[in-house]
Design an enzyme around this catalytic site. Structure first.
Site, PDB file in Angstrom:
ATOM      1  N   LYS A 233       0.814  -1.219   0.000  1.00 31.63           N
ATOM      2  CA  LYS A 233       0.000   0.000   0.000  1.00 31.63           C
ATOM      3  C   LYS A 233       0.845   1.265   0.000  1.00 31.63           C
ATOM      4  O   LYS A 233       0.511   2.248  -0.674  1.00 31.63           O
ATOM      5  CB  LYS A 233      -0.970  -0.004   1.186  1.00 31.63           C
ATOM      6  CG  LYS A 233      -0.335  -0.082   2.558  1.00 31.63           C
ATOM      7  CD  LYS A 233      -1.388  -0.223   3.639  1.00 31.63           C
ATOM      8  CE  LYS A 233      -0.758  -0.269   5.029  1.00 31.63           C
ATOM      9  NZ  LYS A 233       0.140  -1.441   5.209  1.00 31.63           N
ATOM     10  N   ALA A 255       9.892   8.888  15.415  1.00 27.89           N
ATOM     11  CA  ALA A 255      11.239   8.318  15.280  1.00 27.89           C
ATOM     12  C   ALA A 255      11.395   6.993  16.029  1.00 27.89           C
ATOM     13  O   ALA A 255      12.096   6.099  15.591  1.00 27.89           O
ATOM     14  CB  ALA A 255      12.268   9.321  15.790  1.00 27.89           C
ATOM     15  N   HIS A 269      11.587   3.171   3.567  1.00 27.99           N
ATOM     16  CA  HIS A 269      10.662   4.153   3.005  1.00 27.99           C
ATOM     17  C   HIS A 269      11.426   5.350   2.455  1.00 27.99           C
ATOM     18  O   HIS A 269      11.127   5.842   1.361  1.00 27.99           O
ATOM     19  CB  HIS A 269       9.671   4.619   4.075  1.00 27.99           C
ATOM     20  CG  HIS A 269       8.529   3.682   4.278  1.00 27.99           C
ATOM     21  ND1 HIS A 269       7.221   4.040   4.059  1.00 27.99           N
ATOM     22  CD2 HIS A 269       8.487   2.385   4.668  1.00 27.99           C
ATOM     23  CE1 HIS A 269       6.427   3.010   4.316  1.00 27.99           C
ATOM     24  NE2 HIS A 269       7.176   2.002   4.705  1.00 27.99           N
ATOM     25  N   ARG A 272      13.083   4.893  -0.951  1.00 30.72           N
ATOM     26  CA  ARG A 272      12.182   4.826  -2.109  1.00 30.72           C
ATOM     27  C   ARG A 272      11.750   6.205  -2.581  1.00 30.72           C
ATOM     28  O   ARG A 272      11.361   6.366  -3.729  1.00 30.72           O
ATOM     29  CB  ARG A 272      10.921   4.028  -1.755  1.00 30.72           C
ATOM     30  CG  ARG A 272      11.105   2.543  -1.629  1.00 30.72           C
ATOM     31  CD  ARG A 272       9.758   1.840  -1.769  1.00 30.72           C
ATOM     32  NE  ARG A 272       8.736   2.375  -0.891  1.00 30.72           N
ATOM     33  CZ  ARG A 272       8.354   1.794   0.245  1.00 30.72           C
ATOM     34  NH1 ARG A 272       8.952   0.684   0.648  1.00 30.72           N
ATOM     35  NH2 ARG A 272       7.397   2.326   0.975  1.00 30.72           N
ATOM     36  N   ARG A 273      11.796   7.192  -1.701  1.00 33.53           N
ATOM     37  CA  ARG A 273      11.238   8.505  -2.047  1.00 33.53           C
ATOM     38  C   ARG A 273      12.181   9.290  -2.938  1.00 33.53           C
ATOM     39  O   ARG A 273      13.402   9.231  -2.783  1.00 33.53           O
ATOM     40  CB  ARG A 273      10.987   9.327  -0.782  1.00 33.53           C
ATOM     41  CG  ARG A 273       9.975   8.724   0.154  1.00 33.53           C
ATOM     42  CD  ARG A 273       9.900   9.564   1.428  1.00 33.53           C
ATOM     43  NE  ARG A 273       9.604   8.716   2.581  1.00 33.53           N
ATOM     44  CZ  ARG A 273       9.884   9.036   3.840  1.00 33.53           C
ATOM     45  NH1 ARG A 273      10.484  10.171   4.103  1.00 33.53           N
ATOM     46  NH2 ARG A 273       9.577   8.214   4.814  1.00 33.53           N
TER      47      ARG A 273
END
Length: 397
Positions: A233, A255, A269, A272-273
């Site tokens: 997702k 954090a 994450h 990937r950005r």
């Protein structure tokens, strides 16, 4: 200015020869695509591919009037035969402009990888931009939006983000995906992913009139992406904004100092950005929704709810019955009202937990129920709702 797409696939075509993957197996008949090549007003050919003359004939055109052939990227493999009567193909040095006797002007746009983009201005002033496969612009003149852009939307969504940041792609730009490879299944899934970027794909042989009104895909303002653990997702949510610049990634998990497993997840994450995205670690979502700014990616609602239930001590039955439930409802209403009135593009991620094992504890069941209510309230305010299962996005709305 009129252009005909003699092909719309990557350099190896679709399906790739001898490739056993599922996408290539599905790329049959109308879903098959030739390597991308573009015929402009019958006089300019952008990229020469095998069988170009036959492809033009199938589209009802001839290459007999072509006066200039330009290549956008290095061609691997055997040299392509130049059909009789066509000029030898070449490339324009970056930044240089070529004026054709037909009244077209072609400017070479530098790329961030081997290849050359071409900005073409027609005799009547219409403007199109053609980018090579696997490349994004390294620099663009600030001269307003193009009427039509042909780009590798699937392979380089960050390139589209750069075009938007530079003003080269605006609300009325017809953004056409070319150089399509076997990264995305053809048909409905391809259309869905392109629509999220404000782009579309057309079949080989399609003729487009530059500057004519087209029904540009409308990017939903509010999208909710639901899914179970490790369903994909978050990847789906990030993909939906990959073609937009200056996205603000709102991490609601904090954090969690000392939690090594959480640190690994957060690191994955971040990797990937896109580098142009910014990150805010906060659960204070209402002010962000109320202020103007770039798109928001909120990941995720379930962690926001955990924080909200902690703050009202929802895990204690006495506190819950003595006002905690009422306060949580107020906070949820405040958040969903902010989503309803926001002017920003918002993609929100949340867990779908109501379809699995019934939690053994009362507090676990309370959390499950409240998350279901929150997801339903958020979905009611979104134009687009997706459920991700095993990495596959199912459209609910």
């Amino acid at each position: 200015m009129e252009l005909t797409l003699l092909g719309t696939a990557g350099p190896d075509g679709l399906p790739r020869g001898g490739c056993p993957c599922a996408v290539c197996a599905l790329a049959l008949r109308d879903a098959a695509r030739r390597p991308t090549a573009v015929l402009v007003d019958g006089t300019l050919l952008l990229d020469l591919t095998p069988g170009a003359a036959f492809a033009a004939a199938r589209a009802g055109h001839s290459l007999g009037g072509v006066r200039q052939v330009l290549l956008s990227h290095p061609h691997d493999g055997p040299a392509v035969d130049v059909p009789a009567g066509l000029p030898q193909p070449g490339r324009v040095p970056d930044g240089r402009e070529l004026a054709l006797l037909t009244g077209h002007r072609v400017r070479a746009v530098p790329m961030d990888s081997p290849g050359t983009g071409y900005a073409v201005t027609g005799p009547d002033g219409q403007r199109l931009l053609y980018l090579p496969p696997g490349a994004a612009p390294a620099g663009l003149a600030d001269d307003g939006p193009y009427d039509l852009v042909l780009a590798d939307v699937v392979g380089r969504p960050d390139g589209v983000a750069r075009l938007r940041a530079a003003g080269a792609v605006g609300p009325t730009t017809d953004l056409i995906a070319v150089h399509l490879d076997h990264d995305v299944p053809p048909g409905r899934e391809l259309r869905r992913r392109l629509a999220a970027a404000g782009a579309r794909a057309v079949p080989d042989g399609t003729t487009l009139v530059v500057g004519a009104y087209e029904d540009v895909p409308d990017v939903p303002r509010r999208t909710l992406v639901l899914g179970g653990a490790r369903s994909g997702k978050s990847v789906e949510a990030e993909r939906r904004l990959a073609a937009f610049p200056d996205v603000l990634y709102v991490a609601t998990g904090g954090a969690r100092d000392g939690d090594a497993e959480w640190a690994v997840r957060v690191g994955a994450h971040r990797e990937r950005r896109p580098g142009s995205w910014r990150t805010a670690e906060t659960c204070d979502l209402v002010p962000l929704l109320d202020e103007a700014g770039p798109p928001l990616l909120i990941d995720c609602l379930s962690l926001w709810l955990t924080d909200a239930m902690d703050s009202v001590n929802a895990w204690d039955d006495a506190e819950w019955g003595g006002g905690g439930e009422r306060e949580l409802r107020r906070r949820v209403d405040e958040l969903t009202s902010a989503l309803r009135r926001t002017r920003r593009t918002v993609v929100t991620v949340s867990n779908e937990v109501g379809s699995g094992i019934v939690p053994a504890t009362a507090s676990g069941r309370r959390y499950r129920d409240e998350l279901g209510r929150l997801n339903a309230a958020f979905a009611a305010e979104c134009e687009h709702v997706l459920l991700v299962v095993a990495g596959q996005a199912l459209r609910l709305r």
